[in-house]
Design a protein around this motif. Structure first.
Motif, short mmCIF file in Angstrom:
data_model
loop_
_atom_site.label_atom_id
_atom_site.label_comp_id
_atom_site.label_asym_id
_atom_site.label_seq_id
_atom_site.Cartn_x
_atom_site.Cartn_y
_atom_site.Cartn_z
N LEU A 140 15.08 2.90 24.92
CA LEU A 140 15.90 3.84 24.83
C LEU A 140 16.49 3.67 23.10
CD1 LEU A 140 18.05 4.40 28.03
CD2 LEU A 140 15.97 5.72 26.95
N MET A 141 16.98 2.39 23.08
CA MET A 141 17.41 2.19 21.61
C MET A 141 16.47 2.58 20.71
SD MET A 141 19.71 -1.43 22.38
CE MET A 141 20.85 -1.28 20.76
N LYS A 142 15.18 2.23 20.63
CA LYS A 142 14.37 2.52 19.51
C LYS A 142 14.14 3.97 19.57
CE LYS A 142 11.35 -1.62 19.90
NZ LYS A 142 10.09 -1.98 20.12
N ASN A 143 14.24 4.75 20.65
CA ASN A 143 14.14 6.28 20.63
C ASN A 143 15.33 7.00 19.83
OD1 ASN A 143 11.86 5.92 22.11
ND2 ASN A 143 12.86 6.60 23.95
N ILE A 144 16.65 6.19 20.13
CA ILE A 144 17.54 6.76 19.56
C ILE A 144 17.73 6.67 18.12
CG2 ILE A 144 20.29 6.28 19.26
CD1 ILE A 144 20.11 5.52 22.14
N GLU A 145 17.08 5.51 17.54
CA GLU A 145 17.06 5.26 16.31
C GLU A 145 16.11 6.30 15.23
OE1 GLU A 145 18.96 3.05 14.39
OE2 GLU A 145 19.87 2.77 16.24
N VAL A 146 15.03 6.88 15.98
CA VAL A 146 14.11 7.58 15.22
C VAL A 146 14.14 9.06 15.98
CG1 VAL A 146 12.38 5.91 14.49
CG2 VAL A 146 12.14 6.95 16.88
N LEU A 206 13.81 0.56 11.91
CA LEU A 206 15.08 0.99 12.17
C LEU A 206 15.76 0.20 13.47
CD1 LEU A 206 14.77 4.60 11.55
CD2 LEU A 206 15.92 3.00 10.07
N PHE A 207 14.67 -0.11 14.36
CA PHE A 207 15.46 -0.76 15.51
C PHE A 207 15.65 -2.48 15.04
CE2 PHE A 207 14.30 -3.76 19.28
CZ PHE A 207 15.27 -3.52 20.00
N LEU A 208 14.87 -2.91 14.00
CA LEU A 208 15.17 -4.24 13.42
C LEU A 208 16.67 -4.01 12.85
CD1 LEU A 208 12.25 -5.62 11.73
CD2 LEU A 208 13.85 -6.78 13.45
N LYS A 209 16.94 -3.06 12.21
CA LYS A 209 18.20 -2.97 11.54
C LYS A 209 19.38 -2.76 12.43
CE LYS A 209 18.98 -0.17 8.29
NZ LYS A 209 19.11 0.95 6.98
N ARG A 210 19.04 -2.09 13.79
CA ARG A 210 19.80 -2.16 15.01
C ARG A 210 20.29 -3.63 15.56
NH1 ARG A 210 22.11 1.88 18.39
NH2 ARG A 210 23.66 0.85 19.80
N LEU A 211 19.20 -4.23 15.44
CA LEU A 211 19.26 -5.52 15.80
C LEU A 211 20.27 -6.53 15.10
CD1 LEU A 211 15.79 -6.44 17.33
CD2 LEU A 211 17.79 -5.81 18.71
N LYS A 212 19.94 -6.00 13.80
CA LYS A 212 20.93 -7.05 12.77
C LYS A 212 22.40 -6.55 13.01
CE LYS A 212 21.72 -7.31 7.78
NZ LYS A 212 22.71 -6.51 7.71
N SER A 213 22.50 -5.23 13.25
CA SER A 213 24.09 -4.62 13.28
C SER A 213 24.70 -5.12 14.80
CB SER A 213 23.90 -2.98 13.37
OG SER A 213 25.26 -2.69 13.84
N GLU A 214 23.78 -5.18 15.60
CA GLU A 214 24.31 -5.81 16.98
C GLU A 214 24.56 -7.28 17.05
OE1 GLU A 214 25.19 -3.76 19.73
OE2 GLU A 214 24.50 -2.06 18.81
N LYS A 215 23.74 -7.98 16.29
CA LYS A 215 23.70 -9.50 16.14
C LYS A 215 25.27 -9.66 15.36
CE LYS A 215 21.68 -13.67 14.50
NZ LYS A 215 20.30 -14.10 13.72
N ASN A 265 22.40 11.50 22.80
CA ASN A 265 23.57 11.51 23.73
C ASN A 265 23.25 11.19 25.14
OD1 ASN A 265 25.40 11.98 21.56
ND2 ASN A 265 25.29 14.12 22.02
N ASP A 266 22.12 11.77 25.54
CA ASP A 266 21.77 11.42 26.99
C ASP A 266 21.37 10.00 27.14
OD1 ASP A 266 22.35 13.93 28.09
OD2 ASP A 266 20.22 14.66 27.76
N TRP A 267 20.53 9.31 26.12
CA TRP A 267 20.06 8.20 26.09
C TRP A 267 21.34 7.17 25.91
CZ3 TRP A 267 15.86 9.85 22.36
CH2 TRP A 267 14.65 10.40 23.17
N LYS A 268 22.35 7.43 25.24
CA LYS A 268 23.27 6.72 24.91
C LYS A 268 24.20 6.56 25.92
CE LYS A 268 24.16 7.41 20.06
NZ LYS A 268 25.11 7.84 19.01
#
Length: 268
Positions: free
Chosen positions: A143-149, A171-180, A123-126
């Motif tokens: 920070l985004m990578k840290n959040i994912e794991v 998991l960061f790649l999956k997040r990139l896909k979602s953001e895209k 939550n702090d990172w978000k």
């Protein structure tokens, strides 16, 4: 891996029973269980946990926490949808309460504390991301990578270092896909807002209101991030991870990462 997939299926079945709460299901779009994150977790836990029931308990706990976090992330600033916003917050709180109740009944007091610390960090990172408090794009991406794991961290041991690093990139790649996908649907995107802050610092409009030329700048930056992250994931996979299953999963993910690229270039 087959026995872990069986355990994963059981975890999903148990969590789906909780997700099918009639009132919540009627008004709130609930996130699904992240199967990949669950498999990374179960793999790390396999040699630490004595029995299958315990594996399923921890798997269900992490799935409920992730659903709670993802549900809270769906809350918007649209004050014209006050009821929906309130119900979404309550749904997230409901799943947070379920995970706490589950661990308390199993007398996992230490795990409750460790996971509470992880949730606080997430939550702090978000907040740092949403408030655009990052000093650079690279720090924001970290920070985004840290959040994912972060939910995997309490269960990580030295022997899991290689798998954990691969999980972080995958998991960061999956997040990139979602953001895209959000970018193409002209929805608000934390990542694209972050990229805009450092690549188009003088532009304060929302990303979907930018000119085609400006959106192309953001898109090209996103594509470079995807290329870099995918290359890193492949290198990690060829190293100590060396898993046929994750190699197949990465290939499947790669097949979906560039779906919108051609159409965007043509539109631009």
């Amino acid at each position: 891996m087959e026995h872990l997939l069986t355990i994963l299926a059981n975890v999903k079945e148990q969590v789906d029973k909780e997700r099918n709460h009639s009132y919540i299901k009627r008004f709130v779009r609930l996130p699904k269980v992240d199967e990949d994150k669950q498999l990374f977790l179960l793999t790390m836990l396999e040699k630490q946990v004595e029995n299958r029931e315990e594996l399923e308990l921890i798997g269900k706990t992490i799935a409920l926490i992730q659903i709670a976090l993802d549900t809270h992330e769906q809350v918007t600033n649209d004050y014209g949808m006050l009821r929906e916003r309130q119900l979404t917050v309550l749904a997230g709180d409901y799943f947070s309460g379920l995970y706490y109740h589950l661990l308390a009944n199993a007398n996992h007091v230490k795990m409750i504390r460790r996971l509470a610390e992880s949730i606080q960090r997430i939550n702090d990172w978000k907040i740092q991301l949403y408030q655009k408090e990052c000093s650079s794009l690279d720090k924001g991406l970290e920070l985004m990578k840290n959040i994912e794991v972060e939910l995997l961290v309490p269960f990580r041991q030295t022997e899991h270092d290689a798998l954990f690093q691969f999980a972080r990139e995958y998991l960061f790649l999956k997040r990139l896909k979602s953001e895209k996908e959000r970018f193409f649907q002209k929805q608000d995107s934390v990542l694209m807002n972050l990229i805009q802050t450092f690549t188009l610092p003088n532009q304060k409009e929302k990303t979907h209101l930018l000119s085609n030329e400006q959106r192309t700048v953001l898109f090209n930056c996103l594509e470079r991030l995807i290329d870099s992250s995918f290359t890193s994931a492949k290198l990690l996979l060829k190293g100590k991870v060396n898993s046929t299953y994750w190699n197949n999963r990465l290939s499947q993910l790669a097949g979906t990462l560039y779906l919108h690229t051609k159409s965007f270039v043509e539109e631009g």
